[in-house]
Design an enzyme around this catalytic site. Structure first.
Site, PDB file in Angstrom:
ATOM      1  N   ASP A  82      29.953  46.758  50.425  1.00 49.57           N
ATOM      2  CA  ASP A  82      31.168  46.721  49.606  1.00 49.57           C
ATOM      3  C   ASP A  82      31.635  48.157  49.342  1.00 49.57           C
ATOM      4  O   ASP A  82      30.841  49.001  48.906  1.00 49.57           O
ATOM      5  CB  ASP A  82      30.813  46.013  48.284  1.00 49.57           C
ATOM      6  CG  ASP A  82      32.024  45.681  47.440  1.00 49.57           C
ATOM      7  OD1 ASP A  82      33.117  45.516  48.007  1.00 49.57           O
ATOM      8  OD2 ASP A  82      31.862  45.562  46.203  1.00 49.57           O
ATOM      9  N   ALA A 215      38.492  40.076  41.711  1.00 43.03           N
ATOM     10  CA  ALA A 215      38.923  38.690  41.525  1.00 43.03           C
ATOM     11  C   ALA A 215      38.086  37.906  40.514  1.00 43.03           C
ATOM     12  O   ALA A 215      38.094  36.677  40.528  1.00 43.03           O
ATOM     13  CB  ALA A 215      38.935  37.977  42.876  1.00 43.03           C
ATOM     14  N   SER A 216      37.396  38.609  39.634  1.00 43.31           N
ATOM     15  CA  SER A 216      36.679  37.878  38.575  1.00 43.31           C
ATOM     16  C   SER A 216      37.690  37.303  37.581  1.00 43.31           C
ATOM     17  O   SER A 216      38.736  37.905  37.319  1.00 43.31           O
ATOM     18  CB  SER A 216      35.709  38.810  37.836  1.00 43.31           C
ATOM     19  OG  SER A 216      34.511  38.934  38.567  1.00 43.31           O
TER      20      SER A 216
END
Ligand code: G3H
Ligand code: 13P
Ligand code: ZN
Length: 311
Positions: A82, A215-216
């Site tokens: 990531d 995108a939490s």
């Protein structure tokens, strides 16, 4: 089953109108909670490791933990770097057994981003590894950008074909209004995503997997659990789940989730200590934390990503 790339996962996700969850991992309990949920849901899975996670837990420990999860679940798992920021870091992960890497050149000029991304793609593809690039910049509220600045940060649909064509990336992370961490919007601000930009990018790049970072959803239950047990988190606002479902039904095939895991783990441990101030065996508080990570990931797979039963 050995580790897999995301190629097949994304092809099916694109056709099926759902997304694969890419969950950040840092230790054994997080890996166990995520992979147990994915196994019970029979869901395809991406586990992702940031450079910070790699420094914290060590490359070999993480590899071996993921291999153990693989043996235990028998699921197709993609292991992804990531936010790789240099060619050397990407190369080290490729040489060390990852099946996917992100090269994040989003802070560079368009030409510099292309140059760096292409260099990683050439090395990765020669070693059977896939690459995620990024175009556009995710802003946090702390960046304090004004509206015209914001427009400049969003991914420009006019650039995506050239970027993908010249770099050869396998997927593309875009900026449409999401951001990293627990504080994605100003207090009182209504969460909004630029679905018009996503739609336009989908037209410019047919059948091409798009990635959503930051995108939490910042699930209120866990923020409340933290604050009810001595925490002090002010107005944490995430991406509403219905917006993520909509993105997954469009070109978005990979949805990145880290902060929700952190909140679930921290909330659970805080609550545990509030109830049992005399306990000191890490297994006692890590066990419910792992359970709640599992519960959270199951919820994401079933109700947000739509990838239950798709392994
Ligand atoms: O996007 C960043 C991820 O949430 C990883 O965060 O660099 O603190 O491990 P980290
Ligand atoms: P969140 O902070 O919203 O969980 O985003 C995680 C992420 O994008 C990891 O790359
Ligand atoms: Zn990210």
């Amino acid at each position: 089953m050995p580790l897999v790339t995301s190629t097949e996962m994304f092809r099916k996700a694109y056709e099926g109108g759902y997304a694969i969850g890419a969950f950040n991992v840092n230790n054994m309990e997080i890996i166990q909670g995520i992979t147990e949920a994915a196994k019970e849901e029979n869901a395809p899975l991406i586990l992702q490791v940031s450079s910070g996670a790699r420094k914290y837990a060590n490359h070999t420990y993480l590899m071996k933990l993921v291999e153990a999860a693989e043996i235990e679940t028998g699921l197709p798992i993609c292991l992804h770097l990531d936010h790789g920021d240099t060619f050397e870091l990407c190369k080290s992960c490729i040489d060390g057994g990852f099946t996917s890497v992100m090269i994040d050149g989003s802070h560079l000029s368009f030409e510099e981003n292309i140059k760096l991304t292409k260099q990683v793609v050439e090395y990765a593809h020669a070693h059977g590894v896939v690459v995620e690039g990024e175009l556009g910049r995710l802003a946090g509220i702390e960046d304090d950008v004004n509206v015209s600045d914001e427009d400049a940060l969003f991914t420009d649909p006019d650039q995506v074909e050239e970027f993908v064509g010249r770099t050869g990336v396998d997927s593309l992370a875009i900026a449409i209004g999401t951001s990293h961490g627990a504080y994605k919007f100003k207090p009182g601000q209504k969460p909004q995503l630029r679905f018009d930009i996503l739609e336009e990018i989908g037209k410019r790049l047919p059948n091409f997997p798009i990635v959503l970072h930051g995108a939490s959803s910042v699930i209120p239950k866990y923020v409340e659990m933290i604050n009810a047990n001595g925490g002090k988190m002010p107005d944490a606002i995430g991406i509403p789940e219905d917006m993520l479902r909509k993105a997954a039904s469009m070109a978005v095939c990979k949805i990145n989730i880290d902060s929700d895991l952190r909140l679930a783990m921290t909330g659970t441990i805080r609550e545990y200590f509030a109830k049992h101030p005399d306990h000191f065996d890490p297994r006692q508080y890590l066990k419910p934390a792992r359970e709640n990570i599992k519960e959270l990931v199951r919820h994401k797979i079933r109700n947000v990503l739509g990838c239950s039963g798709k392994a």
